[in-house]
Design a protein around this motif. Structure first.
Motif, short mmCIF file in Angstrom:
data_model
loop_
_atom_site.label_atom_id
_atom_site.label_comp_id
_atom_site.label_asym_id
_atom_site.label_seq_id
_atom_site.Cartn_x
_atom_site.Cartn_y
_atom_site.Cartn_z
N TRP A 98 5.98 2.60 19.50
CA TRP A 98 6.27 2.79 18.08
C TRP A 98 6.38 1.45 17.39
CZ3 TRP A 98 10.95 6.29 16.25
CH2 TRP A 98 10.53 7.08 15.16
N HIS A 99 6.62 1.49 16.09
CA HIS A 99 6.86 0.27 15.31
C HIS A 99 8.06 0.51 14.41
CE1 HIS A 99 6.04 -3.46 13.20
NE2 HIS A 99 6.04 -2.82 12.05
N TRP A 260 12.08 12.33 7.82
CA TRP A 260 11.89 11.77 9.16
C TRP A 260 11.07 10.48 9.11
CZ3 TRP A 260 14.43 14.41 12.94
CH2 TRP A 260 14.72 15.76 12.73
N ILE A 261 11.47 9.51 9.90
CA ILE A 261 10.67 8.28 10.01
C ILE A 261 9.29 8.59 10.57
CG2 ILE A 261 10.48 6.10 11.30
CD1 ILE A 261 13.49 5.74 10.93
N LEU A 262 9.22 9.53 11.52
CA LEU A 262 7.93 9.88 12.12
C LEU A 262 6.94 10.40 11.08
CD1 LEU A 262 6.38 10.00 14.82
CD2 LEU A 262 7.22 12.34 15.11
N GLU A 263 7.43 10.92 9.98
CA GLU A 263 6.55 11.37 8.90
C GLU A 263 5.73 10.22 8.34
OE1 GLU A 263 5.15 14.52 7.40
OE2 GLU A 263 7.29 14.99 7.35
N ASP A 264 6.34 9.04 8.30
CA ASP A 264 5.69 7.88 7.68
C ASP A 264 5.15 6.88 8.69
OD1 ASP A 264 6.42 8.75 5.01
OD2 ASP A 264 8.46 8.13 5.50
N GLN A 265 5.72 6.85 9.89
CA GLN A 265 5.30 5.87 10.90
C GLN A 265 4.86 6.58 12.17
OE1 GLN A 265 5.08 2.17 11.02
NE2 GLN A 265 3.87 3.08 12.65
N SER A 378 3.58 -9.37 16.21
CA SER A 378 3.98 -8.06 15.71
C SER A 378 2.87 -7.08 15.98
CB SER A 378 4.26 -8.12 14.20
OG SER A 378 4.25 -6.82 13.63
N PHE A 379 3.22 -5.90 16.50
CA PHE A 379 2.21 -4.89 16.79
C PHE A 379 1.56 -4.34 15.52
CE2 PHE A 379 4.75 -3.91 20.85
CZ PHE A 379 3.99 -4.81 21.58
N ASP A 380 2.15 -4.63 14.37
CA ASP A 380 1.56 -4.18 13.11
C ASP A 380 0.64 -5.23 12.50
OD1 ASP A 380 1.48 -1.92 11.34
OD2 ASP A 380 2.51 -3.14 9.85
N LYS A 381 0.84 -6.50 12.86
CA LYS A 381 0.12 -7.58 12.19
C LYS A 381 -0.76 -8.43 13.10
CE LYS A 381 3.83 -8.05 8.76
NZ LYS A 381 4.86 -8.95 8.20
N MET A 382 -0.59 -8.34 14.41
CA MET A 382 -1.29 -9.24 15.33
C MET A 382 -2.79 -8.96 15.39
SD MET A 382 -0.44 -7.79 19.16
CE MET A 382 -1.87 -8.62 19.90
N TYR A 383 -3.51 -9.91 15.94
CA TYR A 383 -4.93 -9.73 16.24
C TYR A 383 -5.24 -10.46 17.53
CZ TYR A 383 -5.64 -14.52 14.47
OH TYR A 383 -5.58 -15.88 14.29
N SER A 384 -6.40 -10.20 18.08
CA SER A 384 -6.89 -10.95 19.24
C SER A 384 -8.33 -11.36 19.00
CB SER A 384 -6.82 -10.11 20.52
OG SER A 384 -5.49 -9.97 20.96
N GLU A 385 -8.63 -12.60 19.34
CA GLU A 385 -10.01 -13.10 19.32
C GLU A 385 -10.37 -13.55 20.73
OE1 GLU A 385 -10.53 -14.83 14.78
OE2 GLU A 385 -10.26 -16.22 16.45
#
Length: 471
Positions: A98-99, A260-265, A378-385
């Protein structure tokens, strides 16, 4: 009228929430989580760490007994059934994320299913969904008490902190505890919270989920018989606040204005049994490999001379030379190199034979890890190259911002069911696999959720073969 304290508001909300508060969106999302959790738990019931925990747990006896997933003849005291089934869920790091960052389902579902089998009045499927979502909601609320929690963790493994609280809340709901008892259940559970990240990438990490499930269930049952804890455990820096440097709690909304938070996330579902961050680097590596394969005639992975990984900074998922499956599941380097060598990453990729192969060792020696300043942990903002260069001087690079399975790019229902079927069929017969899918798919209509347990014990001939191997 006096304003409720934080803990008091949580106790009141846990008690007051009822099945009419469940929305279609929350029901559908939580059923997906149930199915995925059961699938990875069944697959995990054949791992070494699970078998060690099961051997230990079978030393304990009680009049009440609950089922062990994927074991047709084995029952345990409810707390230990929750413990071993929770371990199974996280034994391969294949469970949902989750986040802010935590694994929400594995700490809650094993406790609820173990408890449901012992209750004189068997809960319905809708009762199970309500308690499950209460457990998720408490975790989500607690994670939002800290901005620090939005990043990849540095000190404590999040399920060990909020998971035990979610298990306690869910169990308290299924037990129909009073508002005050619900608050005490949280207080009792808080004294079993917290596990250091130093045990990540070891066999002990799955115990964090198992302990959360077990200790949360125990906390609710202790509160039921009158044990009390600090009624302000969530209000205080010296309470749950000890786990966060920037703890800033807020009351849980009244059930009359509840959302519920799960409704939005939504949650992320994993396609490979590894730490969530590995999914970005695997997708980027596969894309870079495809580009180089198109550019180089008769492509051979042994031609790769250099691999650059641009990933977020995190010490516990930077493992240059993994020696075990648990280290491999937490290694950017291993997962990128496995993808580059094989053109895929699967459950089998983490076997000892794959980890020890010379081609992998050779490619790992060519990896360089970079942590750009703009790559947030952050699992919401990270990237990998991933950038690779061949012996002929050809290069290819690819970037992954959102992998398939992330909450921004969720798995289709078909792919989620396929993941479950593949995982569950390693343990259950076809009738068991189909039965679990049917019950979960219609959970809100099921009169007794204990029906699920009967299908979870319908093992295939593989269990007999397994027993013959270990005799």
């Amino acid at each position: 009228m006096l304003r409720k304290g934080i803990t008091e508001s949580f106790g009141a909300a846990i008690h007051a929430l009822n099945t009419t508060h469940l929305t279609d969106g929350v029901i559908n999302r939580s059923k997906r989580m149930l199915l995925d959790t059961l699938g990875v738990g069944l697959l995990g019931s054949r791992t070494a760490v699970f078998n060690k925990a099961l051997m230990y747990s079978q030393m304990f006896m009680s009049e009440q007994r609950s089922s062990v997933w994927g074991r047709s003849e084995v029952t345990l005291p409810p707390h230990y059934a929750a413990f071993v089934n929770g371990i199974a869920v996280h034994s391969m790091d294949f469970d949902d994320t989750w986040h802010p960052a935590t694994h929400p389902s594995g700490a809650v579902l094993p406790a609820l299913l173990a408890l449901a089998e012992t209750l004189p009045s068997r809960p319905s499927g809708l009762d199970l969904l309500l308690a499950f979502n209460v457990g998720l909601e408490v975790q989500g609320r607690l994670m939002r008490f800290s901005k620090e929690a939005y990043n990849i963790p540095e000190r404590f493994h999040p399920p060990s902190v909020v998971g035990v609280m979610g298990s306690a809340a869910a169990s308290a709901k299924l037990l129909a505890l009073s508002p005050a008892q619900c608050g005490h259940a949280l207080a009792i559970a808080a004294s079993s919270a917290g596990a250091p990240l130093a045990n990540a990438a070891t066999q002990t990490k799955p115990l964090h989920i198992g302990n959360a499930a077990r200790r949360g269930l125990e906390a609710a049952q202790l509160a039921q018989i009158g044990l009390e804890g600090n009624p302000a455990i969530l209000d205080m820096d010296s309470g749950l606040g000890v786990y966060y440097k920037d703890y800033n709690p807020s009351p849980m909304a009244d059930s009359g204005v509840f959302r519920w938070i799960l409704e939005d996330q939504d949650v992320a579902f994993k396609r490979i049994p590894a730490h969530l961050a590995m999914h970005w680097v695997v997708d980027a590596a596969l894309a870079a490999r495809a580009k180089l394969q198109d550019a180089v005639e008769n492509f051979d992975p042994s031609q790769i001379q250099h691999v650059a990984l641009r990933v977020p900074p995190s010490k516990y998922i930077n493992c240059p030379s993994p020696a075990t499956e648990h280290q491999a599941r937490h290694s950017f380097q291993f997962n990128a190199c496995s993808a580059l060598l094989d053109g895929k990453v699967t459950v089998a990729s983490y076997s000892q034979a794959q980890i020890n192969r010379p081609a992998l060792t050779e490619l790992l020696s060519k990896v360089e890890v970079e942590t750009p300043e703009d790559n947030a942990p952050s699992f919401d903002k990270m990237y990998s190259e991933v950038e690779i260069r061949s012996a002929q001087g050809r290069s290819a690079a690819a970037r992954c911002d959102t992998f398939y399975g992330h909450w921004r790019k969720p798995l289709s229902q078909r792919d989620l069911e396929e993941k479950f079927s593949v995982n569950a069929s390693t343990v259950l017969c076809s009738e068991g696999v189909e039965g679990v899918m049917d019950v979960v798919g219609n959970m809100e209509k099921v009169s007794e959720c204990s029906l699920l347990g009967s299908y979870l014990k319908m093992t295939s001939n593989q269990e007999l073969l397994y027993k013959m191997r270990i005799m």
